[in-house]
Design a protein around this motif. Sequence first.
Motif, PDB file in Angstrom:
ATOM      1  N   ALA A 216      -0.372  11.077  -2.511  1.00  0.00           N
ATOM      2  CA  ALA A 216      -0.629  12.407  -1.950  1.00  0.00           C
ATOM      3  C   ALA A 216      -2.098  12.782  -2.102  1.00  0.00           C
ATOM      4  N   GLU A 217      -2.680  12.465  -3.250  1.00  0.00           N
ATOM      5  CA  GLU A 217      -4.102  12.746  -3.467  1.00  0.00           C
ATOM      6  C   GLU A 217      -4.959  11.926  -2.501  1.00  0.00           C
ATOM      7  N   ALA A 218      -4.597  10.672  -2.289  1.00  0.00           N
ATOM      8  CA  ALA A 218      -5.347   9.822  -1.357  1.00  0.00           C
ATOM      9  C   ALA A 218      -5.232  10.359   0.072  1.00  0.00           C
ATOM     10  N   LEU A 219      -4.052  10.861   0.433  1.00  0.00           N
ATOM     11  CA  LEU A 219      -3.864  11.438   1.761  1.00  0.00           C
ATOM     12  C   LEU A 219      -4.726  12.684   1.928  1.00  0.00           C
ATOM     13  N   ASP A 220      -4.720  13.555   0.927  1.00  0.00           N
ATOM     14  CA  ASP A 220      -5.570  14.746   0.968  1.00  0.00           C
ATOM     15  C   ASP A 220      -7.035  14.356   1.146  1.00  0.00           C
ATOM     16  N   GLU A 221      -7.466  13.357   0.380  1.00  0.00           N
ATOM     17  CA  GLU A 221      -8.848  12.891   0.454  1.00  0.00           C
ATOM     18  C   GLU A 221      -9.180  12.368   1.842  1.00  0.00           C
ATOM     19  N   ALA A 222      -8.271  11.576   2.416  1.00  0.00           N
ATOM     20  CA  ALA A 222      -8.496  11.008   3.745  1.00  0.00           C
ATOM     21  C   ALA A 222      -8.547  12.098   4.804  1.00  0.00           C
ATOM     22  N   LEU A 223      -7.657  13.073   4.691  1.00  0.00           N
ATOM     23  CA  LEU A 223      -7.652  14.159   5.672  1.00  0.00           C
ATOM     24  C   LEU A 223      -8.946  14.970   5.602  1.00  0.00           C
TER      25      LEU A 223
ATOM     26  N   GLY B 195       0.792  -1.227   0.000  1.00  0.00           N
ATOM     27  CA  GLY B 195       0.000   0.000   0.000  1.00  0.00           C
ATOM     28  C   GLY B 195       0.823   1.276   0.000  1.00  0.00           C
ATOM     29  N   THR B 196       2.142   1.158  -0.161  1.00  0.00           N
ATOM     30  CA  THR B 196       3.006   2.339  -0.205  1.00  0.00           C
ATOM     31  C   THR B 196       3.668   2.427  -1.578  1.00  0.00           C
ATOM     32  N   ILE B 197       4.361   3.528  -1.819  1.00  0.00           N
ATOM     33  CA  ILE B 197       5.059   3.662  -3.103  1.00  0.00           C
ATOM     34  C   ILE B 197       6.299   2.767  -3.164  1.00  0.00           C
TER      35      ILE B 197
ATOM     36  N   ALA C 139       3.680   8.625  -6.279  1.00  0.00           N
ATOM     37  CA  ALA C 139       3.720   9.563  -5.155  1.00  0.00           C
ATOM     38  C   ALA C 139       2.554  10.538  -5.245  1.00  0.00           C
ATOM     39  N   SER C 140       2.235  10.962  -6.456  1.00  0.00           N
ATOM     40  CA  SER C 140       1.107  11.869  -6.676  1.00  0.00           C
ATOM     41  C   SER C 140      -0.209  11.212  -6.271  1.00  0.00           C
ATOM     42  N   GLN C 141      -0.385   9.953  -6.654  1.00  0.00           N
ATOM     43  CA  GLN C 141      -1.612   9.229  -6.292  1.00  0.00           C
ATOM     44  C   GLN C 141      -1.737   9.085  -4.777  1.00  0.00           C
TER      45      GLN C 141
END
Length: 146
Positions: A108-115, A57-59, A104-106
């Motif tokens: 980061a987008e998932a992290l933004d969404e989760a936050l 689940g990580t890069i 990494a972009s994907q």
Amino acid sequence: MEKFAKPGEFCPNEGCPDYRKLQNGQKQNLEKFGKTRTGVQRFRCQTCGRTFTETTGTIFFRKRTPEHEILETLALLAEGSRISSLSRAKGFKEDTILAWLRQASQHAEALDEALMKDFKIKRGQLDALWAYVHNKGKKKATQKRK
């Protein structure tokens, strides 16, 4: 206060009854299950029997390149280095570096969404958070040079 889970604290198998359930003191369904040839920790879910590594689940999942090399390359990209320059200097193919950047972009987008979803942080607050993190890194780098 909520926190992000670390690998080995939940089962990532969607078919498992304990999927994404965090470990607690009473019930421990995950156990350490050795290491890969490269030294990455492996875990096994006692509920479904599936094994997975700490990089799932990580890069860094299924990468042969050391984590620090990937992170350093991505950091240099963030600082404005060109992919072609990094390819020549570090010896990685341009396609490889581009794939790391896309992944990494994907993430980061998932992290933004989760936050925004789970922690109910608004877009403006999130932008301010990333600006703070970015400025904090610059301050540390400046202080080291003195």
